[in-house]
Scaffold this active site. Structure first.
Site, short mmCIF file in Angstrom:
data_model
loop_
_atom_site.label_atom_id
_atom_site.label_comp_id
_atom_site.label_asym_id
_atom_site.label_seq_id
_atom_site.Cartn_x
_atom_site.Cartn_y
_atom_site.Cartn_z
N TYR A 126 -6.99 6.87 3.40
CA TYR A 126 -7.07 5.77 2.44
C TYR A 126 -6.26 4.57 2.92
O TYR A 126 -6.76 3.44 2.99
CB TYR A 126 -6.62 6.18 1.03
N GLU A 172 0.82 -1.22 0.00
CA GLU A 172 0.00 0.00 0.00
C GLU A 172 0.86 1.27 0.00
O GLU A 172 0.50 2.26 -0.62
CB GLU A 172 -0.97 0.01 1.19
N ASP A 221 -10.15 5.29 -3.27
CA ASP A 221 -8.93 5.65 -4.00
C ASP A 221 -9.32 6.15 -5.40
O ASP A 221 -10.50 6.35 -5.68
CB ASP A 221 -8.00 4.44 -4.09
#
Length: 361
Positions: free
Chosen positions: A123, A40, A141
């Site tokens: 996020y 991520e 996103d």
DNA sequence: AAATCGGGGGG
DNA sequence: CCCCCAGATTT
């Protein structure tokens, strides 16, 4: 919400599509929160194909949070070099140190604690907690924003805060509370592979029956986007300053563009075409090096998000290896073979390739 | 709310 | 050449 949808049917279609079409990605195999965490960070504003080689390298060299936490900043920058957005690398290291120190090496399982980690915003916190721990947080996103903007014909400009405030509650509502991990990944996957920015494949979309834009034959009108501002032009003279087999490498400031990355000392201007006299003046007065200009090479172009840059390499032969430079945080006279030990950003790496500095010196 | 921060791939 | 991307942080 401007339309009623059968939420159970929506969930069922989306998840069965994902079961059949999910890409095989290294962070999805033998899942562990560390893989989600590492991927991520890398995937922020960066596409899967670009991340893959970096993820594999990092996961191999640094298989757990302790390995990351033990890295020097210089070293993680070196490994990250070429992937861009280098504050991510610094934050990845700082967050890892904090996870080891404050959370006993485990990823914090509350939003509040996760948000205390540098480089982790809403996020990424939602992504890690949902994907790795199956907690019921919806992710929003770039992919999800595009999908939602089409499903519900969101008229707000897609990068605006207004759009985010409209889309976030829709995502919260749509979230499959029973399978938040799969649901979030499926929605992002849909945006990445099917509900693409250009030429979306609406025929094979599992939720096209719920899509307002598709019903209106207006998918191409969403997401709404306004043109960006024009880029600023920047011109650099990049000095390859040699003394015998050594040349000068310097470290950039810790803030701003390409912070703390290493490069050849450079002169920045907003216009092209400095005279040789002015170039030599920079070398002599600002760097304090006596020498002569050997050659001025053809410039190379490099595009940044907000800049259109041009780099003109200038080869200098120096009379001596001067050892004091107040204008740089750090510097080093190195041999060509030592170049790979430093975090060099892509534009200057291009220059080393063009000039064959690694091989010929 | 807007600007900044990289780089690569696609139309 | 312009567009966009598994965003975060600063101003």
């Amino acid at each position: 919400m401007n339309q009623i949808i059968n939420i159970n049917s929506f969930h069922k279609n989306l998840l069965s599509w994902f079961d059949n079409h999910a890409r095989i990605l290294p962070w999805r195999q033998n899942p562990h929160w560390y893989k989600t965490y590492l991927s991520e960070f890398m995937l922020q504003q960066t596409q899967v194909d670009q991340v893959l080689p970096y993820f594999l390298k990092f996961y191999h060299k640094y298989p757990d949070i302790y390995a990351l936490a033990n890295l020097e900043e210089q070293e993680i920058l070196r490994q990250w070099a070429g992937l861009g957005y280098y504050s991510r690398a610094r934050n990845l290291r700082k967050a890892s140190i904090k996870i080891v120190k404050n959370f006993n090496g485990n990823f914090p399982e509350t939003i509040k604690d996760a948000l205390t980690l540098p480089g982790i915003g809403i996020y990424t916190a939602h992504a890690i907690l949902s994907i790795a721990f199956n907690k019921p947080y919806a992710v929003v996103d770039g992919n999800v924003k595009r999908v939602i903007s089409r499903l519900f014909t969101i008229n707000e400009e897609i990068t605006s805060i207004k759009a985010l405030k409209k889309i976030t509650p829709i995502c919260d509502f749509l979230l499959n509370k029973k399978y938040p991990s799969k649901h979030n990944e499926a929605l992002m996957e849909l945006g990445a592979t099917t509900c693409t920015p250009i030429n979306p494949d609406c025929q094979s979309c599992p939720v096209n029956l719920f899509c307002k834009a598709n019903q209106d034959n207006a998918v191409h009108l969403f997401p709404v986007r306004i043109p960006r501002k024009a880029k600023r032009n920047v011109f650099y003279y990049t000095f390859i300053i040699k003394h015998n087999e050594y040349f000068l490498l310097i470290k950039r400031e810790a803030k701003g563009l390409l912070a703390s990355m290493w490069e050849f000392p450079s002169l920045e201007g907003i216009e092209k075409g400095y005279s040789q006299k002015k170039l030599l003046k920079f070398i002599t007065n600002d760097l304090g090096i006596n020498g002569k200009i050997d050659h001025i090479y053809k410039s190379i172009k490099h595009q940044y998000t907000h800049l259109s840059a041009s780099y003109t390499p200038v080869k200098i032969t120096a009379d001596s290896k001067k050892q004091t430079f107040e204008m740089f945080p750090d510097w080093k006279w190195i041999k060509p073979g030592e170049l790979s030990q430093y975090p060099i950003h892509t534009a200057h790496k291009k220059i080393t390739r063009n000039l064959e500095i690694e091989t010929k010196g």
